[in-house]
Design a protein around this motif. Sequence first.
Motif, short mmCIF file in Angstrom:
data_model
loop_
_atom_site.label_atom_id
_atom_site.label_comp_id
_atom_site.label_asym_id
_atom_site.label_seq_id
_atom_site.Cartn_x
_atom_site.Cartn_y
_atom_site.Cartn_z
N TRP A 106 -17.54 -2.68 -1.23
CA TRP A 106 -17.02 -1.50 -0.54
C TRP A 106 -18.18 -0.82 0.19
CZ3 TRP A 106 -13.34 1.64 -4.25
CH2 TRP A 106 -12.34 0.79 -4.72
N HIS A 149 -15.18 7.76 2.71
CA HIS A 149 -13.89 7.07 2.64
C HIS A 149 -13.76 6.29 1.33
CE1 HIS A 149 -10.42 4.65 3.69
NE2 HIS A 149 -11.13 3.56 3.46
N GLN A 150 -14.84 5.64 0.90
CA GLN A 150 -14.77 4.85 -0.32
C GLN A 150 -14.65 5.73 -1.56
OE1 GLN A 150 -14.11 1.94 0.39
NE2 GLN A 150 -14.74 2.10 2.52
N TYR A 151 -15.24 6.91 -1.52
CA TYR A 151 -15.05 7.83 -2.63
C TYR A 151 -13.60 8.28 -2.72
CZ TYR A 151 -20.01 8.23 -3.71
OH TYR A 151 -21.31 7.96 -4.11
N ARG A 152 -12.97 8.53 -1.58
CA ARG A 152 -11.54 8.87 -1.59
C ARG A 152 -10.71 7.70 -2.09
NH1 ARG A 152 -12.94 11.39 3.40
NH2 ARG A 152 -12.22 9.55 4.55
N ARG A 153 -11.09 6.50 -1.69
CA ARG A 153 -10.38 5.30 -2.16
C ARG A 153 -10.49 5.17 -3.67
NH1 ARG A 153 -11.82 -0.94 -0.27
NH2 ARG A 153 -10.47 -1.99 -1.79
N LEU A 154 -11.67 5.37 -4.20
CA LEU A 154 -11.86 5.27 -5.64
C LEU A 154 -11.07 6.35 -6.38
CD1 LEU A 154 -13.21 4.13 -8.17
CD2 LEU A 154 -15.20 5.57 -7.67
N TRP A 212 -4.74 -3.49 -5.14
CA TRP A 212 -6.09 -3.10 -4.68
C TRP A 212 -6.73 -2.15 -5.70
CZ3 TRP A 212 -1.82 -3.38 -1.53
CH2 TRP A 212 -1.86 -4.35 -0.53
N ASP A 213 -5.94 -1.28 -6.29
CA ASP A 213 -6.45 -0.41 -7.35
C ASP A 213 -6.94 -1.23 -8.53
OD1 ASP A 213 -5.61 1.72 -5.76
OD2 ASP A 213 -3.71 1.94 -6.84
N ARG A 265 0.82 -1.21 0.00
CA ARG A 265 0.00 0.00 0.00
C ARG A 265 0.86 1.27 0.00
NH1 ARG A 265 -5.38 -1.05 0.83
NH2 ARG A 265 -5.93 -3.07 1.74
N GLY A 276 -8.37 7.88 -5.42
CA GLY A 276 -6.95 7.54 -5.38
C GLY A 276 -6.60 6.44 -6.36
N ALA A 277 -7.47 5.42 -6.46
CA ALA A 277 -7.23 4.33 -7.40
C ALA A 277 -7.21 4.83 -8.83
CB ALA A 277 -8.29 3.24 -7.22
#
Length: 356
Positions: free
Chosen positions: A107, A112-117, A68-69, A38, A119-120
Motif C-alpha cells: 500500500w 488515503h491508505q490510513y483512511r483505507r485501513l 480487500w479488508d 466494494r 475503514g477496513a
Amino acid sequence: MAPDESWREPDRRFVVSGPARPRDQRDLMGRPFFALARRPRFQPVRYRSRQIDVIVRASADEGMATIWDADVLLWLAGQIVEALNHGRWVSRHVRFTPWQLFHDLGWADGAHQYRRLRGALVRLEGTWVATSLRTPSDWPAQSFAWISDVGISRTEGVSLTLPIWFMEGVCDCSRILTLDPAYFRLAGGLERWLYRLARRHAGRQKTGWTFDVADLHTRSGSLTPLRNFMIDIGTIVRRQNIPGYDFLLVSGGKLPGLRIVPTGRSTVPGENHVDHTVASDAEHTVGAGAELPLLQVRKTAEPFDSKAEISPVTYITNIITYYVGDFGLFAPLPAARSGHGKKAREAVADRLVGVR
C-alpha cells in the motif's frame, strides 16, 4: 506436531516488529466469509455444505467486511506464523504500526491508505461470523467478530484482539498457505476469491481441479445473479490474469464447469495431490486462446443493499458461452474463421472502454 497453545494467555500483547509474508487459512479459502464487492453489503451470507454452516452478518452502518479488508487478517496471520517459525511468543492481542502493514502489502503510504485501513478495521470489527467449521457435530456453531477491542493512537499505533477461532487456524501449520504477492494487485473481488479457491484446491497438480459454475456461485456468496456470475467468469477466463493458474471453461451438462490448472507463473509451492470434483473427461474445453465469436450480452442490474436507489446498468462484455431460453442448454460455440474472431473481439473491446 501440536500447535503452540501459549497464545491463549490473555494478559500479554504480541507486538509486530518486522516484515513478514502474508498467509491464508485453508478454512477461509473457497467459502463465503467476505463480501466480494466494494459497495456496502448489508444482506447476510448464509452458506451450508456437507454439514458446514457459515453465516456472516454486517453492521448496520458500514456494511460487511470485504475481501480487500481481509488483507489485514492475511497480514496478521503472516506475522504470527513468522514469529512462531522463529520460536517467538505470540498472542491474539496484537499491536502494530500502520507503516509496516502498508510496506508488506504494497500500500502507498499516505492519508488515503490510513483512511483505507481505518475503514477496513471498522468493517472487520462490525462483521459477525457464526460457523460450525472445526466444531464437533454436537456442539453449537462458534460466533465471533473478525477483530475486537480496536484502538488507534499516534503513539501506540493500532491495537486489536483476534478471535480464538482465527488463532486456532493460524497456529496450526497444516492449515496455513502462502500467497503469491501478485494476489494483492488483483483488482476484482471475484478474481481474488478464485485465486484463493485455486490455491487451496488445485495446488500444483498437472490436471488441476474442476468446479461446477453453479456450485462456485453458491460458494462465493455473491449477490450477482447466476447468469451475470457466469458472464463474469467468462471475462476472467478471457483475461487470464490470475497468478499461477489458468482458467478454462468446460462443457458437460446443463451448466458449464470451470477447470483450474496450475502454471509455472506462481511464486509459491503447491499442495499435495487431490482429486477432481467434476469428471475430467469433458468433451469440450474452451480456453483463453480459442477463436470464438463474441456476443453482446445484457447483464441485469446487480442487487444493491444500501438505501440509495440505483438504476439498471447495461454491461457489454465478452462471453464464451450462450444460453437457449432462460438457462437452457449450454453448448460450445463453433470456432470463428481466421480473422473474424479477432475483429469481433476488437469491436467488443472498443465498446468496453470506460465500462467497469
